[in-house]
Write a protein that holds these residues in place. Structure first.
Motif, short mmCIF file in Angstrom:
data_model
loop_
_atom_site.label_atom_id
_atom_site.label_comp_id
_atom_site.label_asym_id
_atom_site.label_seq_id
_atom_site.Cartn_x
_atom_site.Cartn_y
_atom_site.Cartn_z
N ALA A 27 3.87 -42.70 -5.87
CA ALA A 27 3.74 -41.56 -4.40
C ALA A 27 5.37 -41.95 -4.33
O ALA A 27 6.13 -42.66 -3.92
CB ALA A 27 3.09 -42.33 -3.88
N LYS A 50 8.65 -36.11 2.33
CA LYS A 50 7.19 -35.52 1.69
C LYS A 50 6.56 -34.77 3.37
O LYS A 50 6.90 -34.44 4.13
CB LYS A 50 6.13 -36.65 1.95
CG LYS A 50 5.14 -36.46 1.93
CD LYS A 50 4.45 -38.64 1.83
CE LYS A 50 2.86 -38.20 1.29
NZ LYS A 50 2.43 -39.50 1.50
N GLU A 66 4.73 -32.72 -4.05
CA GLU A 66 4.03 -34.08 -3.75
C GLU A 66 3.08 -34.35 -4.78
O GLU A 66 2.78 -35.56 -5.05
CB GLU A 66 3.84 -33.73 -2.35
CG GLU A 66 4.18 -33.85 -1.07
CD GLU A 66 3.77 -33.87 0.06
OE1 GLU A 66 2.97 -34.78 0.14
OE2 GLU A 66 4.38 -32.83 1.07
N GLN A 69 4.13 -35.27 -7.57
CA GLN A 69 5.35 -36.10 -7.76
C GLN A 69 6.82 -35.68 -9.37
O GLN A 69 7.02 -35.95 -8.52
CB GLN A 69 5.15 -37.77 -7.92
CG GLN A 69 4.13 -38.34 -7.16
CD GLN A 69 4.21 -38.24 -5.43
OE1 GLN A 69 5.23 -38.72 -5.31
NE2 GLN A 69 3.11 -38.30 -4.90
N THR A 90 14.98 -40.84 -5.85
CA THR A 90 13.40 -41.20 -4.89
C THR A 90 13.14 -42.60 -4.39
O THR A 90 14.14 -43.38 -4.11
CB THR A 90 12.55 -40.84 -6.44
OG1 THR A 90 12.37 -42.13 -6.90
CG2 THR A 90 11.65 -39.95 -7.25
#
Lengths: 109, 115
Positions: A27, A50, A66, A69, A90
């Protein structure tokens, strides 16, 4: 865990379009995109947070899904100056960036 | 300064010697990062400083590597007893406030060659 970028390399003619993908198994809080030219430092292109929207920078834009991912970088009407290696980075909340292996882009006249 | 400054730009050292790399971040940037980039490879995280918090050292490859940062200014990365596999470009980056969505500004790096 390192995000996975695809393709690893792409060759374009000036004016053609390209898409570079970045996917993570974790995540994410945000996704960054950087471009590095040979022998130079990486240069920040854009960040997608996000819950954020698709962003654009000249003829370069990006999206962030999201749920999956995944992020994609879109290069439209490519120019010679777009050549370089593109890295996605990321970020998980509060942590540093983990970079993908890079995508080498070459734009030919 | 206007950008992230790293010194030296190039360093050639003999195997077994210690080296110290310096990074001067952009004034006001609370976050500072060190990454390593081997030839033709991606960026490998080493260490992260955020304000006065304890640094995140989870990326340091061995106890030969250490780093310090004085307040929110200069940082030094020290590699003891250098090995040939330490040869790489060491990149420093700083960020205004990563929690608010600011990108990283990278320095030009120090190219380390261990012979």
């Amino acid at each position: 865990q390192q995000p996975v970028q695809s393709p690893q390399a792409v060759i374009l003619r000036e004016g053609e379009d390209a898409v570079i993908n970045c996917s993570s198994s974790k995540a994410l809080y945000s996704v960054h995109w950087y471009r590095q030219k040979h022998g130079e430092a990486p240069v920040f292109l854009m960040i997608l947070l996000k819950g954020g929207e698709q962003k654009g920078h000249e003829k370069i834009s990006a999206s962030f899904n999201e749920k999956k991912q995944q992020s994609s970088l879109y290069l439209t009407a490519s120019q010679l100056s777009y050549s370089g290696t593109y890295f996605c980075g990321t970020e998980r909340a509060g942590n540093m960036l983990t970079f993908g292996g890079g995508t080498r882009l070459m734009v030919k006249p | 300064g206007a950008g992230v400054s790293q010194s030296p730009s190039n360093k050639v050292t003999e195997k077994g010697k210690d080296v110290e790399l310096r990074c001067d971040p952009i004034s006001g940037h609370t976050a500072l990062y060190w990454y390593r980039q081997r030839l033709g490879q991606g960026l490998e995280f080493l260490i992260y400083f955020q304000g006065n918090s304890a640094p995140d050292k989870s990326g340091l490859p061995s106890d030969r590597f250490s780093a310090e940062r004085t307040g929110e200014s200069v940082s030094t990365l020290t590699i003891q007893r250098t090995q040939q596999e330490d040869s790489a470009v060491y990149l420093c980056a700083s960020s205004l406030d990563p929690g608010l969505g600011y990108g990283y500004t990278f320095g030009s790096g120090t190219r380390l060659t261990v012979v």
